[in-house]
Design a protein around this motif. Structure first.
Motif, mmCIF file in Angstrom:
data_model
loop_
_atom_site.group_PDB
_atom_site.id
_atom_site.type_symbol
_atom_site.label_atom_id
_atom_site.label_comp_id
_atom_site.label_asym_id
_atom_site.label_seq_id
_atom_site.Cartn_x
_atom_site.Cartn_y
_atom_site.Cartn_z
ATOM 1 N N UNK A 150 38.292 49.504 40.969
ATOM 2 C CA UNK A 150 39.457 50.253 40.488
ATOM 3 C C UNK A 150 39.835 49.829 39.077
ATOM 4 N N UNK A 151 39.837 48.516 38.830
ATOM 5 C CA UNK A 151 40.209 47.988 37.509
ATOM 6 C C UNK A 151 39.272 48.529 36.428
ATOM 7 N N UNK A 152 37.970 48.478 36.696
ATOM 8 C CA UNK A 152 37.009 48.913 35.688
ATOM 9 C C UNK A 152 37.022 50.430 35.491
ATOM 10 N N UNK A 153 37.321 51.173 36.528
ATOM 11 C CA UNK A 153 37.410 52.621 36.366
ATOM 12 C C UNK A 153 38.645 53.014 35.556
ATOM 13 N N UNK A 154 39.751 52.310 35.781
ATOM 14 C CA UNK A 154 40.957 52.571 34.985
ATOM 15 C C UNK A 154 40.722 52.216 33.518
ATOM 16 N N UNK A 155 40.062 51.084 33.282
ATOM 17 C CA UNK A 155 39.725 50.697 31.909
ATOM 18 C C UNK A 155 38.812 51.742 31.260
ATOM 19 N N UNK A 156 37.904 52.282 32.038
ATOM 20 C CA UNK A 156 36.960 53.279 31.518
ATOM 21 C C UNK A 156 37.670 54.560 31.109
ATOM 22 N N UNK A 157 38.668 54.976 31.895
ATOM 23 C CA UNK A 157 39.425 56.177 31.552
ATOM 24 C C UNK A 157 40.164 55.984 30.232
#
Length: 485
Positions: A150-157
């Protein structure tokens, strides 16, 4: 080691699966407006090329590692040794994949214009190896896997909106996508190395692992053909419009299937552990419980999607994709066969080391799917692809059941299974009535969808309680006890 909560793990894995599917749905509308048509084409083509080499690098290692490693979970020394052997094999397979990739890049001149994008995507091979995600699955550490995902997907967005702003930024978009998918695997490796001293081995008995791994790899290839053949054949025989229509229904089908299978996937390590330690009674008890609960969840999901397919398509894709409704309704029928086949595959055939039979079922379903598509697509277009999927899933279930019936026959013939199935069918009648009434009384797409889902859950649950379902009553009592406290 204290067992993790299967309910919590199922929720976490379901959340992770949904997020992995929703991420492209969130980002694509923005990207499709920013990038040029050419940029989108290069991005998708490069990704499709690299996916084959990711498959080569992965072999059947993840599935094999979870099955075999689960029985060593309580013996750290043996698990350390096993983990290093699997990591070494995975490293060699990744090297082979990279060598083959570079041979293709330098041999086929058509790939030269995609060179840098393919290189960026090829980082998935490296990060998948060092990620050793199978090690965390063995420990059922789905909380860690989900949170870091979740953390890395939010950072990616956030990175997407910062760096992808012009029509020629497709390379940046590819990098952001890779970061979202496997960027967190660096943290995996640091944690795994600290806990298990992960390193390469020069001498070990790799022959004992390679046979089952290659069989699972062959099954993965058959599955890839089965999954991709629909769109490939539609693209060759029909238009891009037809492919787009089918893509919407298949994407919705995949999202819901991912959620339904969440409980199944988190139970696999526990089942492998029980069977590996020869605790057959506990293994069958857990398998029976899993099968019955998934039946109770899958049947209403299937009926609900058939009834609300028009609303779902309009909400997710819009008016232009209304033609997807028919194909989505046909695909929904496949859920019951797909989930049962999946149970027999991941929870029976693989844990009990009958992967060669899995290869039989995967190959058979792939061949049937391709042949039926070739015959029917010219006449039925995207509906042919959905019909072939339903029949292929049915064939997979039948073959898997044939090769696992000595372990599951008593489960499928038990009074508990029959009662659960009947209870669920009665509950589905309640869902049909509710959805019909709501659709008659309301006209707003969003209102009818939300009301239909909420009231259907309430009515379905109430019917299962009235039927005194043995899996629902304990859950209800547990909830009331917590409220009472």
């Amino acid at each position: 080691m204290k067992p993790k909560s299967l309910k919590l793990n199922a929720f976490l894995n379901s959340l992770r699966g949904v997020l992995n599917l929703i991420f492209p749905l969130i980002t694509f509308p923005y990207v499709s407006r920013v990038l040029s048509v050419s940029g989108i084409g290069k991005y998708n083509f490069s990704n499709s090329i690299v996916s084959y080499f990711v498959l080569i690098a992965g072999l059947g290692i993840n599935t094999y590692a979870v099955r075999e490693g689960a029985k060593y979970r309580d013996n750290k020394e043996k698990l350390n040794s096993f983990a290093n052997e699997i990591f070494t094999i995975n490293t060699y397979s990744a090297i082979v994949a990279y060598v083959l990739l570079f041979i293709c890049l330098f041999t086929f001149t058509k790939l030269h214009s995609y060179f840098y994008c393919i290189l960026i995507y090829s980082l998935q091979i490296l990060f998948s190896v060092i990620g050793v995600e199978w090690l965390f699955t063995i420990y059922e550490d789905f909380a860690y896997i989900t949170i870091r995902s979740i953390i890395f997907q939010l950072l990616s967005i956030i990175m997407l909106f910062i760096f992808v702003r012009h029509s020629n930024d497709y390379l940046k978009y590819a990098a952001v996508t890779v970061f979202a998918t496997v960027g967190s695997n660096v943290l995996n490796f640091i944690r795994a190395e600290k806990q298990h001293h992960i390193h390469l081995l020069l001498n070990f008995n790799w022959q004992k692992h390679i046979g089952p791994i290659l069989i699972l790899f062959a099954a993965n290839i058959a599955n890839l053909i089965y999954v991709n053949s629909d769109i490939t054949i539609l693209g060759l025989m029909k238009s891009n419009y037809v492919v787009g229509i089918y893509s919407v229904s298949s994407r919705i089908y995949s999202i819901i299937k991912s959620v339904l299978s969440a409980m199944l996937l988190v139970t696999v390590p526990r089942l492998a552990l029980l069977y590996g330690k020869d605790k057959i009674d506990k293994y069958k008890f857990l398998l029976s419980k899993l099968t019955n609960i998934l039946i109770m969840i899958t049947l209403p999901s299937m009926v609900g999607l058939i009834l609300l397919s028009k609303q779902v398509v309009l909400i997710i894709a819009g008016q232009h994709f209304l033609r997807s409704v028919v194909s989505l309704r046909i695909l929904a029928i496949a859920y019951i066969f797909a989930i049962l086949a999946w149970i027999l595959c991941d929870c029976v055939l693989i844990p009990v080391k009958r992967e060669r039979y899995l290869l039989y079922s995967m190959t058979s379903s792939a061949v049937i799917n391709v042949v039926m598509n070739v015959i029917m697509v010219p006449f039925l277009s995207e509906n042919a692809a959905t019909l072939s999927t339903v029949i292929a899933e049915m064939v997979t279930f039948v073959i898997n059941y044939h090769y696992s019936k000595d372990l599951v026959k008593e489960i499928f013939n038990s009074n508990n299974f029959r009662k659960t199935f009947i209870d669920s069918l009665i509950g589905c009648i309640g869902i049909i009535i509710i959805c019909t009434i709501v659709n008659t009384c309301f006209h707003s797409i969003l209102v009818t969808t939300i009301l239909s889902i909420l009231l259907s859950i309430l009515v379905y649950g109430s019917i299962l309680i009235m039927c005194k379902n043995i899996y629902v009553l304990p859950f209800v009592k547990q909830v009331f006890n917590k409220i009472g406290k």
